[in-house]
Design a protein around this motif. Structure first.
Motif, PDB file in Angstrom:
ATOM      1  N   HIS A 140      62.381  16.968  -2.416  1.00 37.43           N
ATOM      2  CA  HIS A 140      63.826  16.852  -2.145  1.00 37.43           C
ATOM      3  C   HIS A 140      64.295  15.408  -2.346  1.00 37.43           C
ATOM      4  O   HIS A 140      65.311  15.141  -2.973  1.00 37.43           O
ATOM      5  CB  HIS A 140      64.153  17.272  -0.706  1.00 37.43           C
ATOM      6  CG  HIS A 140      63.787  18.679  -0.413  1.00 37.43           C
ATOM      7  ND1 HIS A 140      64.563  19.744  -0.814  1.00 37.43           N
ATOM      8  CD2 HIS A 140      62.729  19.211   0.232  1.00 37.43           C
ATOM      9  CE1 HIS A 140      63.987  20.866  -0.428  1.00 37.43           C
ATOM     10  NE2 HIS A 140      62.868  20.570   0.215  1.00 37.43           N
ATOM     11  N   LYS A 141      63.489  14.472  -1.790  1.00 38.04           N
ATOM     12  CA  LYS A 141      63.859  13.060  -1.900  1.00 38.04           C
ATOM     13  C   LYS A 141      63.844  12.608  -3.358  1.00 38.04           C
ATOM     14  O   LYS A 141      64.737  11.894  -3.804  1.00 38.04           O
ATOM     15  CB  LYS A 141      62.829  12.187  -1.162  1.00 38.04           C
ATOM     16  CG  LYS A 141      62.960  12.178   0.332  1.00 38.04           C
ATOM     17  CD  LYS A 141      62.009  11.124   0.888  1.00 38.04           C
ATOM     18  CE  LYS A 141      61.876  11.250   2.383  1.00 38.04           C
ATOM     19  NZ  LYS A 141      60.889  10.316   2.925  1.00 38.04           N
ATOM     20  N   ILE A 142      62.830  13.050  -4.106  1.00 29.63           N
ATOM     21  CA  ILE A 142      62.672  12.582  -5.491  1.00 29.63           C
ATOM     22  C   ILE A 142      63.858  13.036  -6.363  1.00 29.63           C
ATOM     23  O   ILE A 142      64.437  12.253  -7.110  1.00 29.63           O
ATOM     24  CB  ILE A 142      61.327  13.051  -6.069  1.00 29.63           C
ATOM     25  CG1 ILE A 142      60.208  12.272  -5.356  1.00 29.63           C
ATOM     26  CG2 ILE A 142      61.242  12.852  -7.570  1.00 29.63           C
ATOM     27  CD1 ILE A 142      58.834  12.876  -5.490  1.00 29.63           C
ATOM     28  N   GLY A 193      62.346  19.129   8.961  1.00 28.21           N
ATOM     29  CA  GLY A 193      62.260  18.285  10.160  1.00 28.21           C
ATOM     30  C   GLY A 193      63.205  18.736  11.271  1.00 28.21           C
ATOM     31  O   GLY A 193      63.229  19.909  11.659  1.00 28.21           O
ATOM     32  N   TYR A 194      63.999  17.796  11.756  1.00 31.40           N
ATOM     33  CA  TYR A 194      64.876  18.061  12.908  1.00 31.40           C
ATOM     34  C   TYR A 194      66.224  18.686  12.506  1.00 31.40           C
ATOM     35  O   TYR A 194      67.100  18.842  13.358  1.00 31.40           O
ATOM     36  CB  TYR A 194      65.143  16.756  13.671  1.00 31.40           C
ATOM     37  CG  TYR A 194      63.887  16.110  14.211  1.00 31.40           C
ATOM     38  CD1 TYR A 194      63.337  16.526  15.421  1.00 31.40           C
ATOM     39  CD2 TYR A 194      63.236  15.096  13.511  1.00 31.40           C
ATOM     40  CE1 TYR A 194      62.170  15.937  15.917  1.00 31.40           C
ATOM     41  CE2 TYR A 194      62.074  14.511  14.000  1.00 31.40           C
ATOM     42  CZ  TYR A 194      61.544  14.940  15.197  1.00 31.40           C
ATOM     43  OH  TYR A 194      60.396  14.366  15.684  1.00 31.40           O
ATOM     44  N   ASP A 195      66.400  19.039  11.243  1.00 36.93           N
ATOM     45  CA  ASP A 195      67.699  19.548  10.775  1.00 36.93           C
ATOM     46  C   ASP A 195      68.281  20.685  11.618  1.00 36.93           C
ATOM     47  O   ASP A 195      69.476  20.672  11.912  1.00 36.93           O
ATOM     48  CB  ASP A 195      67.614  19.981   9.303  1.00 36.93           C
ATOM     49  CG  ASP A 195      67.696  18.801   8.353  1.00 36.93           C
ATOM     50  OD1 ASP A 195      68.096  17.710   8.790  1.00 36.93           O
ATOM     51  OD2 ASP A 195      67.355  18.975   7.171  1.00 36.93           O
ATOM     52  N   GLU A 219      75.957  19.905   0.788  1.00 38.34           N
ATOM     53  CA  GLU A 219      76.738  19.478   1.963  1.00 38.34           C
ATOM     54  C   GLU A 219      75.998  18.368   2.708  1.00 38.34           C
ATOM     55  O   GLU A 219      76.574  17.345   3.076  1.00 38.34           O
ATOM     56  CB  GLU A 219      76.959  20.659   2.917  1.00 38.34           C
ATOM     57  CG  GLU A 219      77.966  21.668   2.415  1.00 38.34           C
ATOM     58  CD  GLU A 219      78.039  22.929   3.296  1.00 38.34           C
ATOM     59  OE1 GLU A 219      79.133  23.494   3.392  1.00 38.34           O
ATOM     60  OE2 GLU A 219      77.005  23.345   3.874  1.00 38.34           O
ATOM     61  N   LYS A 220      74.702  18.581   2.922  1.00 38.45           N
ATOM     62  CA  LYS A 220      73.932  17.587   3.681  1.00 38.45           C
ATOM     63  C   LYS A 220      73.852  16.255   2.919  1.00 38.45           C
ATOM     64  O   LYS A 220      74.086  15.194   3.496  1.00 38.45           O
ATOM     65  CB  LYS A 220      72.522  18.126   3.987  1.00 38.45           C
ATOM     66  CG  LYS A 220      71.708  17.143   4.796  1.00 38.45           C
ATOM     67  CD  LYS A 220      70.280  17.595   5.064  1.00 38.45           C
ATOM     68  CE  LYS A 220      69.437  16.400   5.475  1.00 38.45           C
ATOM     69  NZ  LYS A 220      68.023  16.688   5.583  1.00 38.45           N
ATOM     70  N   ASN A 221      73.535  16.314   1.627  1.00 39.01           N
ATOM     71  CA  ASN A 221      73.371  15.066   0.863  1.00 39.01           C
ATOM     72  C   ASN A 221      74.637  14.213   0.851  1.00 39.01           C
ATOM     73  O   ASN A 221      74.576  12.998   0.744  1.00 39.01           O
ATOM     74  CB  ASN A 221      72.954  15.357  -0.589  1.00 39.01           C
ATOM     75  CG  ASN A 221      71.548  15.932  -0.659  1.00 39.01           C
ATOM     76  OD1 ASN A 221      70.801  15.865   0.307  1.00 39.01           O
ATOM     77  ND2 ASN A 221      71.193  16.515  -1.793  1.00 39.01           N
TER      78      ASN A 221
END
Ligand code: IMP
Length: 198
Positions: free
Chosen positions: A15-17, A155-157, A176-178
């Motif tokens: 996801h990060k990449i 994670g904590y999402d 939406e999150k990004n």
């Protein structure tokens, strides 16, 4: 604007990449993940702050490869817990890191707490082979829910109610999150710093 040839991301989180490649693609001709460079290392996060950990990881990979390296370190800070789990977010309930058990521990620690304010923080570092270091950070604010909501993200999402989105990150799409996330904001700040370079 100076376009550097290569950047290596000191992470294997898909996801990060994808997010980093999307946002920083205009500044680098080629962006690689560790696995694309056949690098398989565990870097110990011994720092006491997100910034120290981000720099430790980026510096290690830059020295190993001779390329500019980018790393992000992030976590959840809860007001009523004096900023915990903070830099220990991944291993809050011990090792190996397990999100379900971390979330259970967080719910337990938050029992009876009326102040549920929290934020996610991300610090991104780029270390260059000549020793130069650039850092940028981002935060996003919200509240710790009393039960899990949604299954998206990681994670904590599911326990993080976003003040921006007016719903939990666990119920948000990745777009939406990004748009409001700590990492998204840190990357935008980094982009501004990079675009001001001669
Ligand atoms: P990392 O070291 O940046 O990969 O993240 C450390 C830990 O912080 C993760 O294992 C998660 O527990 C938590 N964390 C960081 N960013 C997020 C996020 O966007 N959503 C949920 N949890 C996160």
């Amino acid at each position: 604007m100076k376009k550097i040839n290569e950047l290596i991301i000191a992470s294997n989180n898909k996801h990060k990449i994808i997010e980093i490649k999307d946002i920083l693609g205009e500044f680098f001709k080629n962006i690689y993940s560790l696995s694309e460079k056949n690098i398989n290392v565990e870097i110990e996060e011994t720092g006491k702050t997100f910034e120290e950990n981000a720099i430790i990881k980026a510096k290690y990979i830059s020295e190993l490869t001779g390329l500019p390296a980018l790393s992000d370190d992030s976590g959840l800070e809860v007001e009523a817990l004096n900023g915990a789990p903070g830099v220990y977010s991944a291993r809050y309930a011990g090792e190996p890191s397990n999100s379900d058990i971390n979330n259970k521990k967080l719910l337990k620690e938050m029992q009876g707490k009326s102040n549920r304010n929290a934020n996610f923080t991300s610090v991104i570092a780029i270390c260059y082979p000549n020793g130069k270091i650039i850092t940028a950070n981002g935060k996003t604010y919200g509240k710790i829910l009393t039960e899990l909501q949604g299954e998206n993200g990681f994670g904590y999402d599911p326990l993080f109610y976003s003040n921006d989105l007016k719903k939990s990150f666990g119920l948000a799409t990745s777009e939406e999150k990004n748009a409001v996330s700590h990492r998204g904001r840190a990357l935008q700040n980094l982009k501004e710093i990079l675009s001001k370079r001669k």
